[in-house]
Motif scaffolding. Structure first.
Motif, PDB file in Angstrom:
ATOM      1  N   THR A 128       0.810  -1.205   0.000  1.00  0.00           N
ATOM      2  CA  THR A 128       0.000   0.000   0.000  1.00  0.00           C
ATOM      3  C   THR A 128       0.843   1.255   0.000  1.00  0.00           C
ATOM      4  OG1 THR A 128      -0.106   0.024   2.410  1.00  0.00           O
ATOM      5  CG2 THR A 128      -1.861  -1.134   1.258  1.00  0.00           C
TER       6      THR A 128
ATOM      7  N   SER B 141       2.964   2.100   2.541  1.00  0.00           N
ATOM      8  CA  SER B 141       3.079   2.627   3.887  1.00  0.00           C
ATOM      9  C   SER B 141       4.527   2.876   4.297  1.00  0.00           C
ATOM     10  CB  SER B 141       2.430   1.657   4.884  1.00  0.00           C
ATOM     11  OG  SER B 141       3.021   0.380   4.793  1.00  0.00           O
TER      12      SER B 141
ATOM     13  N   LYS C 110      -4.980   6.244   3.553  1.00  0.00           N
ATOM     14  CA  LYS C 110      -3.972   5.178   3.584  1.00  0.00           C
ATOM     15  C   LYS C 110      -2.715   5.628   4.317  1.00  0.00           C
ATOM     16  CE  LYS C 110      -1.118   5.130   0.392  1.00  0.00           C
ATOM     17  NZ  LYS C 110      -0.433   5.138  -0.923  1.00  0.00           N
TER      18      LYS C 110
ATOM     19  N   VAL D  84      -7.700   0.273  -0.690  1.00  0.00           N
ATOM     20  CA  VAL D  84      -6.378   0.428  -1.302  1.00  0.00           C
ATOM     21  C   VAL D  84      -6.147  -0.749  -2.236  1.00  0.00           C
ATOM     22  CG1 VAL D  84      -3.899   0.590  -0.889  1.00  0.00           C
ATOM     23  CG2 VAL D  84      -5.504   1.646   0.703  1.00  0.00           C
TER      24      VAL D  84
END
Length: 274
Positions: free
Chosen positions: A144, A146, A166, A206
């Motif tokens: 995603t 991150s 997100k 996502v």
């Protein structure tokens, strides 16, 4: 071999190539009308369109080759197999019937999926799907994005104005010290997954590769509304407020959005984050 036998033996090839052609045409149509991003991550769009563009003439050529092959059955081949035709008629006949029935069913399913993709309006993943897949589950993939967001934690000069649900969700989940996040101003959009006591989770899906692997991420939202009501399930909203420590110490979420304003909006053209 008779013409009917030839058609029966080639039915799987017709169905397979026909299915490839149908999927390729649907893909090109979705790209043409701007809906392909509702099914796959935009970074794969060009690759998918190129493959579909190649698959269309290739599958048509394959269908033409098979169709022409029907007329190339030689008489001596038919004579060669003639003596055994009566002897094994029962078994092969039943097998051909089963193959034709299965092929017909598969063709109907393929045609139905194709027509539905071309005619019916595309729909996005829903709030119910988010609840079923568990918002912010521990299985949320690093795909995603991150990792890049977490590396910015604690940097005072970082511009967080473009952060989405997100990004903030990843920061909260992947750090043990959330005090640096308290007070951060946010303005985020997503759909509502209802909570308790008028709270709700601001949620987005996502997509890493395609809609099949979509994971829901979200931030809990609390308000000071006296009536304690939340927007309807699935309603898209824009939340303006600040990150704060969760007043409910027993909750899993350590950080929530203390909303100063919750505004209902229409679903955006691109409802996913990547």
């Amino acid at each position: 071999m008779s013409s009917s036998d030839a058609r029966s033996s080639n039915a799987p090839a017709y169905l397979g190539l026909g299915s490839v052609l149908a999927v390729a045409l649907c893909t090109l149509w979705l790209a043409l009308v701007g809906h392909l991003d509702l099914y796959i991550n935009p970074r794969y769009s060009v690759f998918t369109i190129v493959l579909a563009a190649v698959a269309v003439p290739a599958s048509i050529a394959g269908l033409v080759v098979i169709a022409r092959g029907h007329g190339h059955t030689h008489g001596d081949e038919a004579d060669e197999h003639e003596p055994g035709r009566d002897h094994g008629r029962r078994g092969p006949g039943r097998g051909r019937a089963v193959r034709l029935a299965l092929g017909g069913a598969a063709a109907i399913v393929t045609a139905g999926v194709t027509v539905s993709m071309l005619v019916l309006p595309p729909t996005t993943l829903s709030a119910r799907t988010a609840q079923q897949r568990s918002v912010d589950s521990a299985t949320l993939s690093n795909a995603t994005g991150s990792e890049a967001a977490v590396s910015l934690l604690g940097s005072e000069g970082v511009d967080t104005s473009e952060y989405g649900v997100k990004d903030w969700s990843a920061l909260i989940r992947q750090t043990t010290d959330t005090t640096a996040l308290v007070g951060k101003q946010v303005r985020l959009s997503g759909f509502v997954v209802p909570g308790e006591g008028g709270s709700f989770t601001l949620t987005r899906f996502v997509i890493s590769c395609c809609a099949v692997d979509a994971q829901p991420v979200g931030l809990d939202v609390v308000t000071d509304d006296a009536d304690g009501s939340a927007p309807d399930e699935g309603q898209w909203v824009t939340v303006t407020g600040a990150l704060a420590a969760n007043p409910d110490q027993s909750a899993d979420a350590r950080i929530v959005i203390k909303a100063a304003k919750v505004q209902e909006i229409a679903q955006p053209k691109d409802p996913y984050e990547y």
